[in-house]
Design a protein around this motif. Structure first.
Motif, PDB file in Angstrom:
ATOM      1  N   LYS B  71      17.833  15.909  13.078  1.00  0.00           N
ATOM      2  CA  LYS B  71      16.540  15.833  13.759  1.00  0.00           C
ATOM      3  C   LYS B  71      15.471  16.377  12.830  1.00  0.00           C
ATOM      4  CE  LYS B  71      18.144  16.485  18.470  1.00  0.00           C
ATOM      5  NZ  LYS B  71      18.532  17.519  19.432  1.00  0.00           N
ATOM      6  N   THR B  72      14.297  15.832  12.962  1.00  0.00           N
ATOM      7  CA  THR B  72      13.197  16.399  12.195  1.00  0.00           C
ATOM      8  C   THR B  72      12.074  16.753  13.155  1.00  0.00           C
ATOM      9  OG1 THR B  72      12.090  14.278  11.880  1.00  0.00           O
ATOM     10  CG2 THR B  72      13.694  14.921  10.226  1.00  0.00           C
ATOM     11  N   LYS B  73      11.172  17.511  12.647  1.00  0.00           N
ATOM     12  CA  LYS B  73       9.992  17.862  13.433  1.00  0.00           C
ATOM     13  C   LYS B  73       8.798  17.090  12.895  1.00  0.00           C
ATOM     14  CE  LYS B  73      11.101  21.351  16.309  1.00  0.00           C
ATOM     15  NZ  LYS B  73      10.695  21.356  17.727  1.00  0.00           N
ATOM     16  N   ILE B  74       9.066  15.878  12.467  1.00  0.00           N
ATOM     17  CA  ILE B  74       8.003  15.057  11.895  1.00  0.00           C
ATOM     18  C   ILE B  74       7.758  13.828  12.761  1.00  0.00           C
ATOM     19  CG2 ILE B  74       7.282  13.720   9.880  1.00  0.00           C
ATOM     20  CD1 ILE B  74       9.065  15.403   8.159  1.00  0.00           C
ATOM     21  N   SER B 104       4.936  18.076  13.036  1.00  0.00           N
ATOM     22  CA  SER B 104       3.910  17.755  12.052  1.00  0.00           C
ATOM     23  C   SER B 104       3.752  16.245  11.957  1.00  0.00           C
ATOM     24  CB  SER B 104       4.297  18.314  10.689  1.00  0.00           C
ATOM     25  OG  SER B 104       4.417  19.715  10.767  1.00  0.00           O
ATOM     26  N   VAL B 105       2.632  15.848  11.427  1.00  0.00           N
ATOM     27  CA  VAL B 105       2.304  14.427  11.371  1.00  0.00           C
ATOM     28  C   VAL B 105       2.384  13.879   9.947  1.00  0.00           C
ATOM     29  CG1 VAL B 105       0.422  12.763  11.614  1.00  0.00           C
ATOM     30  CG2 VAL B 105       0.857  14.415  13.437  1.00  0.00           C
ATOM     31  N   LEU B 106       3.224  12.885   9.788  1.00  0.00           N
ATOM     32  CA  LEU B 106       3.270  12.157   8.529  1.00  0.00           C
ATOM     33  C   LEU B 106       2.321  10.981   8.681  1.00  0.00           C
ATOM     34  CD1 LEU B 106       5.098  12.398   5.909  1.00  0.00           C
ATOM     35  CD2 LEU B 106       6.275  10.397   6.781  1.00  0.00           C
ATOM     36  N   TYR B 126      12.603   9.350   6.209  1.00  0.00           N
ATOM     37  CA  TYR B 126      12.337  10.719   6.625  1.00  0.00           C
ATOM     38  C   TYR B 126      12.914  11.002   8.006  1.00  0.00           C
ATOM     39  CZ  TYR B 126       9.649  11.850   2.549  1.00  0.00           C
ATOM     40  OH  TYR B 126       9.292  12.122   1.266  1.00  0.00           O
ATOM     41  N   ASN B 127      13.521   9.983   8.576  1.00  0.00           N
ATOM     42  CA  ASN B 127      14.174  10.174   9.869  1.00  0.00           C
ATOM     43  C   ASN B 127      13.225  10.844  10.857  1.00  0.00           C
ATOM     44  OD1 ASN B 127      16.199  10.106  11.731  1.00  0.00           O
ATOM     45  ND2 ASN B 127      17.262  11.920  10.964  1.00  0.00           N
TER      46      ASN B 127
END
Lengths: 338, 338
Positions: B71-74, B104-106, B126-127
């Motif tokens: 999991k990511t926080k993106i 966070s926002v990519l 970046y999943n």
DNA sequence: CTGAAAGCGCTTACAG
DNA sequence: CTGAAAGCGCTTACAG
């Protein structure tokens, strides 16, 4: 969470290099080499791997990669004022430029003038390859954190006195001197400068260059403090009008304030440029709109972005921590407001 | 690259959980537990760890974490038109909203109307935990890629006919009907609709609602194709003027086109609203500026963002793939252009 | 509540 | 050029 790690993975059906290796009949290392730039693989192996990868829809995991290389392809971009169209434009150009080199942009929005520690944490946690800070400033302590982690940083359109960092700006001093000379040549005799946020280097330098020339020529000059917003320009113009001491030329530290000034003047039946000449700064797209036709200083965004990207890529390659205030020359765009 | 992995690490002086564990006199697992939300640790251990961590300036590595949790926080945010101030505003609000939940926002910028495969690759590599797509569309094939990877996706301010996805829009149909009724109530008798990009759902729905009412009332109505840009509005207005068949009301599918229309009309000495009433859509900040004072439809950005974020967070928690076209009611903002 | 150990999906010396 | 193996910095069942 009763699901084991393995279970989770199965659920998501993640395809790994191992899977590809098995199908291709090669080692996992070979799969890795195909996807790792600079590694050597025979064409035969490469083809076997790519065929298998395509069938399985394989995609290398960026995180595993980053974990080992300790490098990311992420650039942190810090921005405050999306209200001023100059900055979205900057964001766009950076995103496009970085994409060419395989870098993505992590967008950080700061509410405050000074970048907050939570935002810094985010950048450090993601181990960004580099950072661009646009209209924000930063404490010395925070700046040191980036240096310690050898993360290159550029202040874009801001310069910090007390901190030793690389910055890329338009040559604000030359620009504002030029603007003063230009307005003098137009016959203006009584000048006003409307500043941006008081701690923005851009506003200070534009004021310095502008006032320098005027004081030297001994002409009437005064300044008003504002904040780089439309409303700031609008309110300031109304204040000037109320004071009943109209200047013959106003230099607003950015375009968007200049628009506010123009609208306020027009509401008061003042003619531009007949009664008063206005110059802005940035040359955002709106400056060319028929309503405004604002004479302004064009910031060389493309060159500024290019310079920033070049520096960052070099520093990412070999970190030197080079500090330098780069200033790029802009150009006056003459329109009907003067 | 003669430096071993270990060597590289030493160079960067990365502090790991192991280092903290050693200094704190606990196991690495305990260190991990202190930083992992939901894990149980005694206060005593927690304090020992935090003290040691502070001394060493420890920061958990997001990538190692993501590698395990998968999991990511993106959140990936895809945007095309930064020229229209509506979108930077949207970007800002999303960034702020997601930050509250640790995301966070990519930022992904698409040049084309349709999101390109390289951008999709970036998001998948970046999943990202979720994706927001603003003013862009997407092929069915690409959409499927996100579904396959169970990455929740929201179309924000766009609706796709052929693709089964969650979308969050303003209720464009109701809005444009309301606008038509409003202009009729003002006594307008000859109507023009200026469209945005032809394949944008927003433009199609605004046209539908608007024309529906007018055709029903049997009043003069015609449409012009444009593209959601200032220049598009400006050029269209000039075209209308050249045709010498002036309408009594124009509904431009967004504010920025309405500004172009107003500027073109004024250049031709036409009075707004005396000669012609204008209505825009979005209620961007500029619509309230004195030069424009544009009557427009306010998009409920905050609610739209909130709805999008809620959906994404839920889907990130438990993926259901729920598809639904959510429409949120906006409101007419009456100003001097009508 | 805590520690030892396995494992996430990669890269990279190392040896052949 | 290739494969086997170690290791990046974490999380997480498992056992105590």
């Amino acid at each position: 969470m009763a699901i084991s790690v393995k279970g989770l993975r199965k659920m998501k059906e993640t395809v790994t290099a191992k899977d590809v290796a098995k199908l291709a009949g090669v080692s996992q290392s070979s799969v890795s080499r195909v996807y790792f730039e600079g590694a050597k693989v025979s064409n035969k192996t490469r083809e076997k791997v790519l065929t298998a990868a395509k069938e399985l829809n394989y995609r290398p995991n960026e995180f595993a990669r980053s974990l080992i290389t300790n490098k990311t392809k992420i650039i942190g971009l810090v921005m405050k004022g999306v209200q001023n169209p100059f900055y979205p434009q900057v964001l766009k150009q950076f995103t496009i430029a970085f994409k060419q080199y395989g870098y993505s942009v992590l967008f950080i929005h700061t509410n405050n003038e000074e970048i907050q520690s939570e935002d810094v944490e985010t950048l450090l946690n993601y181990n960004v390859a580099g950072v661009v800070i646009t209209d924000a400033i930063m404490s010395l302590k925070v700046a040191e954190a980036f240096k310690q982690n050898k993360i290159p940083l550029v202040f874009f359109n801001r310069k910090l006195d007390n901190i030793d960092f690389y910055s890329v700006c338009c040559n604000n001093l030359n620009a504002s001197r030029h603007i003063a000379e230009y307005l003098l040549s137009k016959g203006a005799t009584n000048f006003v400068y409307i500043s941006g946020n008081s701690n923005a280097s851009t506003s200070l330098e534009r004021e310095k260059g502008f006032s320098e020339i005027l004081k030297h020529r001994n002409v009437a000059y005064r300044r008003y403090s504002s904040d780089y917003t439309y409303k700031g320009g609008y309110d300031t113009a109304n204040k000037i009008i109320a004071e009943k001491n109209m200047p013959s030329a106003i230099f607003a530290a950015n375009d968007i304030m200049a628009f506010g000034v123009m609208d306020a003047l027009r509401e008061n039946e003042l003619k531009i440029p007949a009664d008063l000449r206005i110059v802005g700064f940035d040359n955002i797209e709106m400056a060319s709109w028929p309503t405004y036709q604002l004479t302004t200083w064009e910031q060389p965004i493309e060159k500024m972005v290019e310079t920033t990207v070049d520096y960052l890529l070099n520093e990412i390659d070999v970190y030197t921590g080079l500090a330098k205030a780069v200033e790029i020359e802009g150009v006056l765009i003459e329109r009907k407001s003067t």
